[in-house]
Design a protein around this motif. Structure first.
Motif, PDB file in Angstrom:
ATOM      1  N   SER A  61      32.878  73.884   3.791  1.00 22.17           N
ATOM      2  CA  SER A  61      34.317  74.136   3.674  1.00 22.17           C
ATOM      3  C   SER A  61      35.180  72.878   3.716  1.00 22.17           C
ATOM      4  O   SER A  61      36.398  72.968   3.650  1.00 22.17           O
ATOM      5  CB  SER A  61      34.772  75.084   4.799  1.00 22.17           C
ATOM      6  OG  SER A  61      34.450  74.518   6.051  1.00 22.17           O
ATOM      7  N   SER A  62      34.537  71.707   3.836  1.00 22.20           N
ATOM      8  CA  SER A  62      35.344  70.481   3.929  1.00 22.20           C
ATOM      9  C   SER A  62      34.551  69.232   3.585  1.00 22.20           C
ATOM     10  O   SER A  62      33.320  69.266   3.466  1.00 22.20           O
ATOM     11  CB  SER A  62      35.908  70.334   5.355  1.00 22.20           C
ATOM     12  OG  SER A  62      34.855  70.041   6.248  1.00 22.20           O
ATOM     13  N   LEU A  63      35.284  68.130   3.430  1.00 18.18           N
ATOM     14  CA  LEU A  63      34.692  66.803   3.268  1.00 18.18           C
ATOM     15  C   LEU A  63      35.245  65.922   4.371  1.00 18.18           C
ATOM     16  O   LEU A  63      36.392  66.076   4.787  1.00 18.18           O
ATOM     17  CB  LEU A  63      35.098  66.178   1.926  1.00 18.18           C
ATOM     18  CG  LEU A  63      34.673  66.873   0.646  1.00 18.18           C
ATOM     19  CD1 LEU A  63      35.210  66.083  -0.552  1.00 18.18           C
ATOM     20  CD2 LEU A  63      33.162  66.983   0.582  1.00 18.18           C
ATOM     21  N   GLN A  64      34.420  64.969   4.810  1.00 17.22           N
ATOM     22  CA  GLN A  64      34.899  64.005   5.793  1.00 17.22           C
ATOM     23  C   GLN A  64      34.308  62.643   5.449  1.00 17.22           C
ATOM     24  O   GLN A  64      33.132  62.534   5.062  1.00 17.22           O
ATOM     25  CB  GLN A  64      34.481  64.437   7.195  1.00 17.22           C
ATOM     26  CG  GLN A  64      35.098  63.557   8.277  1.00 17.22           C
ATOM     27  CD  GLN A  64      34.823  64.099   9.665  1.00 17.22           C
ATOM     28  OE1 GLN A  64      34.060  65.041   9.828  1.00 17.22           O
ATOM     29  NE2 GLN A  64      35.442  63.507  10.662  1.00 17.22           N
ATOM     30  N   VAL A  65      35.105  61.593   5.583  1.00 16.46           N
ATOM     31  CA  VAL A  65      34.631  60.229   5.343  1.00 16.46           C
ATOM     32  C   VAL A  65      35.056  59.356   6.516  1.00 16.46           C
ATOM     33  O   VAL A  65      36.201  59.423   6.971  1.00 16.46           O
ATOM     34  CB  VAL A  65      35.207  59.638   4.034  1.00 16.46           C
ATOM     35  CG1 VAL A  65      34.732  58.192   3.857  1.00 16.46           C
ATOM     36  CG2 VAL A  65      34.799  60.476   2.830  1.00 16.46           C
ATOM     37  N   MET A  66      34.103  58.566   7.010  1.00 19.32           N
ATOM     38  CA  MET A  66      34.374  57.648   8.109  1.00 19.32           C
ATOM     39  C   MET A  66      33.964  56.249   7.652  1.00 19.32           C
ATOM     40  O   MET A  66      32.842  56.079   7.151  1.00 19.32           O
ATOM     41  CB  MET A  66      33.542  58.095   9.309  1.00 19.32           C
ATOM     42  CG  MET A  66      33.864  57.421  10.615  1.00 19.32           C
ATOM     43  SD  MET A  66      32.806  58.118  11.939  1.00 19.32           S
ATOM     44  CE  MET A  66      33.782  59.518  12.440  1.00 19.32           C
ATOM     45  N   VAL A  67      34.867  55.267   7.797  1.00 18.41           N
ATOM     46  CA  VAL A  67      34.536  53.882   7.436  1.00 18.41           C
ATOM     47  C   VAL A  67      34.410  53.066   8.717  1.00 18.41           C
ATOM     48  O   VAL A  67      35.288  53.140   9.588  1.00 18.41           O
ATOM     49  CB  VAL A  67      35.613  53.270   6.509  1.00 18.41           C
ATOM     50  CG1 VAL A  67      35.339  51.777   6.253  1.00 18.41           C
ATOM     51  CG2 VAL A  67      35.652  54.026   5.184  1.00 18.41           C
ATOM     52  N   CYS A  68      33.297  52.346   8.844  1.00 14.74           N
ATOM     53  CA  CYS A  68      33.047  51.546  10.046  1.00 14.74           C
ATOM     54  C   CYS A  68      32.641  50.130   9.654  1.00 14.74           C
ATOM     55  O   CYS A  68      32.132  49.902   8.553  1.00 14.74           O
ATOM     56  CB  CYS A  68      31.906  52.152  10.861  1.00 14.74           C
ATOM     57  SG  CYS A  68      32.292  53.740  11.591  1.00 14.74           S
ATOM     58  N   ASP A  69      32.816  49.193  10.619  1.00 15.56           N
ATOM     59  CA  ASP A  69      32.293  47.849  10.373  1.00 15.56           C
ATOM     60  C   ASP A  69      30.825  47.799  10.791  1.00 15.56           C
ATOM     61  O   ASP A  69      30.252  48.807  11.193  1.00 15.56           O
ATOM     62  CB  ASP A  69      33.149  46.790  11.088  1.00 15.56           C
ATOM     63  CG  ASP A  69      33.085  46.919  12.595  1.00 15.56           C
ATOM     64  OD1 ASP A  69      32.106  47.486  13.112  1.00 15.56           O
ATOM     65  OD2 ASP A  69      34.026  46.439  13.258  1.00 15.56           O
ATOM     66  N   LEU A  70      30.229  46.614  10.683  1.00 14.44           N
ATOM     67  CA  LEU A  70      28.779  46.522  10.868  1.00 14.44           C
ATOM     68  C   LEU A  70      28.330  46.685  12.318  1.00 14.44           C
ATOM     69  O   LEU A  70      27.135  46.746  12.582  1.00 14.44           O
ATOM     70  CB  LEU A  70      28.236  45.207  10.290  1.00 14.44           C
ATOM     71  CG  LEU A  70      28.232  45.128   8.758  1.00 14.44           C
ATOM     72  CD1 LEU A  70      27.562  43.837   8.298  1.00 14.44           C
ATOM     73  CD2 LEU A  70      27.535  46.328   8.127  1.00 14.44           C
ATOM     74  N   VAL A  71      29.256  46.743  13.275  1.00 11.40           N
ATOM     75  CA  VAL A  71      28.825  47.097  14.624  1.00 11.40           C
ATOM     76  C   VAL A  71      29.214  48.546  14.957  1.00 11.40           C
ATOM     77  O   VAL A  71      29.106  48.962  16.097  1.00 11.40           O
ATOM     78  CB  VAL A  71      29.362  46.122  15.711  1.00 11.40           C
ATOM     79  CG1 VAL A  71      28.735  44.751  15.544  1.00 11.40           C
ATOM     80  CG2 VAL A  71      30.872  46.043  15.700  1.00 11.40           C
ATOM     81  N   GLY A  72      29.647  49.288  13.931  1.00 11.70           N
ATOM     82  CA  GLY A  72      29.894  50.708  14.121  1.00 11.70           C
ATOM     83  C   GLY A  72      31.286  51.052  14.631  1.00 11.70           C
ATOM     84  O   GLY A  72      31.559  52.203  14.981  1.00 11.70           O
ATOM     85  N   GLU A  73      32.174  50.064  14.650  1.00 13.58           N
ATOM     86  CA  GLU A  73      33.567  50.313  15.053  1.00 13.58           C
ATOM     87  C   GLU A  73      34.263  51.082  13.918  1.00 13.58           C
ATOM     88  O   GLU A  73      34.192  50.687  12.759  1.00 13.58           O
ATOM     89  CB  GLU A  73      34.255  48.965  15.279  1.00 13.58           C
ATOM     90  CG  GLU A  73      35.507  49.010  16.111  1.00 13.58           C
ATOM     91  CD  GLU A  73      35.225  49.243  17.587  1.00 13.58           C
ATOM     92  OE1 GLU A  73      35.990  49.997  18.203  1.00 13.58           O
ATOM     93  OE2 GLU A  73      34.241  48.654  18.102  1.00 13.58           O
ATOM     94  N   VAL A  74      34.940  52.196  14.267  1.00 10.54           N
ATOM     95  CA  VAL A  74      35.581  53.026  13.243  1.00 10.54           C
ATOM     96  C   VAL A  74      36.840  52.344  12.724  1.00 10.54           C
ATOM     97  O   VAL A  74      37.697  51.923  13.509  1.00 10.54           O
ATOM     98  CB  VAL A  74      35.931  54.422  13.813  1.00 10.54           C
ATOM     99  CG1 VAL A  74      36.600  55.284  12.734  1.00 10.54           C
ATOM    100  CG2 VAL A  74      34.677  55.114  14.342  1.00 10.54           C
TER     101      VAL A  74
END
Lengths: 381, 381
Positions: free
Chosen positions: A95-108
């Protein structure tokens, strides 16, 4: 791909990778520490670090961050530059889409979410994914081409090539070569995985399963899914189809009927699916309705009955309840723990996931980071 | 324990272990080959081999076994002396004991089997185990003290210290410190493990699961048990309780009732347990009784229904039917395969174990060999 012209270059690349790995594993390091840890001379370490500084992989920490600056001339200290690269994690749900962008240490760095009905045509869904990745990247000040990897979690059975072998919730999804389709729409490396396995990955990385080796993860939302952490690794299975409950001959996993029966009895005119019925019953239970409380309790006990079919043979240390229905919390965990205690020689602890609805996007980020490490730190053939 | 008096001794012991390992991994080797593989000089290799010859670990192969003896003076060739050590594998079942004595390459030297009723008092059972190990060792021309390790497989949940945490079939077995009790009665190192895990170990070593990574093993005899091979390793679980079916809220694993109902209907006066009923129904089915054939078929389908509760989540490549009822063969495998094909996205192949009633003793031998390797090839602390 970088050109490698001989043994000396190969050696230098290996040493460079080693120093980058060392820096990623700690806060700060001096040249002397780096040389010792990598097993190279100090001048070699210095040469490599200067190159990594120039390429943007490493940064020198500022003078005022040095705790020991009063003791004579301080040693230069270096750290991995987390912002030297970014990845995206995508969750394609029914029912949805989600996108998360993080740097190489996983910080959002950015998160985007968008509803998308299950009956959206396949080409429109694929375009919507590409557009949402573009928007989330832009939120983080990046183009898609600047993403090191895009990790994608999708509902359905996904094979090793990123093909959806079977999906029951998304029309047209079965048979789709999702990896190829998204690779054609996104100018970045794409890697695709089943959503349940990414949820377990996320729990192991940043959730309730940190430090655990054997965990059964129950996903409760529009449907019931399962993920397995076995011996500290997310289990895939012989055909990458692990975690499927599938059709079962006995009465296992028919938990939703308890809350659907309740919903039908109370409001016969209102046709609710399993999840809606559960949310309806939970709402009325919290408001003090005893029959609703009993229906939710039976729902939990039926989930536990399904869980026991795998908990007894696998003997995990923990059961995690995840997915949107995990917000029901104690109302669900109590009857589940009760049945586990009744039927298991070593009852695992039942806990609610703290990652909420973002767990699969978080797992997709971890998948992308793992893939990025292989791409960044591996010698070309 | 051997005395180690300094760095040089430690180094020599390490080199000696290395050369012994190399010899165990191949048929024959020359001094030149051993020196190269172990990374030592030829004189060092020669000195170590002479010591190993003197201690009986290694033997020189006879002149007439050398294929190249026509080509000038042949190089000396050595091999691991399998008979330099022996282990025993013990199976403690609800109705019998079995002991298998093997040399260090797993060649069987002696086998003893003895019926022993479930209601045998615990001290008598322990004495019977010790006596049967003594007799089997004697058959192989050995004393018990000459056994490198005695591996023991028992029914029940066994913890990491060799304590029986729970047994439902042997009275008095629950809470028994089996490792301590047998260590007190046997002048050899003892190692104890759950029988189902040893059955899977045996299948992986010498049975249907050779070369497989993901297998569900169904043990069908007086009771139903399960063993899991996951990612090429026998799964233990967080409390070493893996493979337990335990009590289950739904109708799973109630397969025996089909053949027990049949037995009761045909011969109401004859009280048969599950296994006896199965054997009775199979006998009548083979003689052409249609109702018996249907009862065996339902028995198989009910076993498959239980199997699916773990096959769907785990996605194995194979299901192995072992235990005494595996002798039923195709009569059991056909309905099982039928149900797997109906309910699994990737139906695993159902096969009958070829190891028969010896599978747990064979697994206990493999356990003992693994333990012997750790004892023989490890430096004293």
């Amino acid at each position: 791909m970088r050109q490698v012209s001989g043994d000396a270059s190969v050696l230098r690349r290996l040493n460079s990778d080693a120093i980058l790995r060392i820096l990623r594993g700690r806060e700060l390091a001096t040249l002397t520490e780096l040389a010792a840890a990598a097993g190279v001379s100090r001048p070699t370490a210095e040469g490599i670090v200067e190159e990594l500084l120039a390429d943007g992989w490493v940064e020198e920490c500022a003078e005022d961050e040095r705790a020991d600056r009063q003791r004579g001339r301080p040693a230069r200290r270096f750290r991995f530059r987390a912002s030297s690269g970014h990845v995206a994690g995508v969750h394609i749900d029914s029912s949805s889409l989600q996108v998360m962008v993080c740097d190489l240490v996983g910080e959002v760095r950015a998160v985007r979410r968008q509803p998308l009905p299950a009956d959206t045509p396949v080409p429109d869904r694929l375009s919507a994914v590409a557009e949402l990745v573009r928007l989330a990247a832009a939120d983080a000040g990046l183009t898609v081409a600047e993403l090191a990897v895009v990790g994608v979690g999708t509902t359905g059975v996904v094979d090793g090539e990123g093909r959806v072998v079977k999906s029951i919730v998304l029309p047209g999804w079965t048979g789709l070569h999702l990896h190829a389709e998204l690779s054609a729409r996104l100018p970045a490396p794409v890697v695709v995985e089943n959503d349940m396995r990414l949820a377990v990955t996320a729990e192991h990385w940043r959730g309730a399963a940190r430090g655990c080796d054997d965990v059964v993860y129950l996903f409760a939302a529009d449907r019931i899914g399962m993920g397995l952490l076995i011996g500290g690794r997310v289990h895939r299975g012989a055909h990458a189809a692990s975690g499927e409950i599938g059709s079962q001959p006995n009465d296992n996993w028919s938990a939703f009927r308890h809350v659907m029966d309740y919903s039908m009895a109370v409001e016969p005119g209102e046709l609710r699916g399993g999840r809606q019925s559960a949310e309806f019953a939970v709402g009325r239970a919290r408001a003090g309705d005893e029959k609703a409380r009993l229906a939710v309790r039976e729902f939990g006990r039926a989930l536990a009955a399904g869980l026991i079919t795998v908990v007894n043979p696998l003997d995990p240390e923990m059961v995690i309840i995840g997915g949107d229905l995990s917000s029901v919390g104690d109302l669900l965990v109590e009857p589940i723990q009760e049945v586990l205690d009744e039927h298991c020689l070593y009852p695992p602890r039942a806990v609610v996931s703290g990652l909420g609805g973002e767990c699969i996007a978080v797992g997709a980020v971890r998948l992308a980071l793992d893939h990025a490490e292989r791409l960044l730190f591996t010698l070309p053939a």
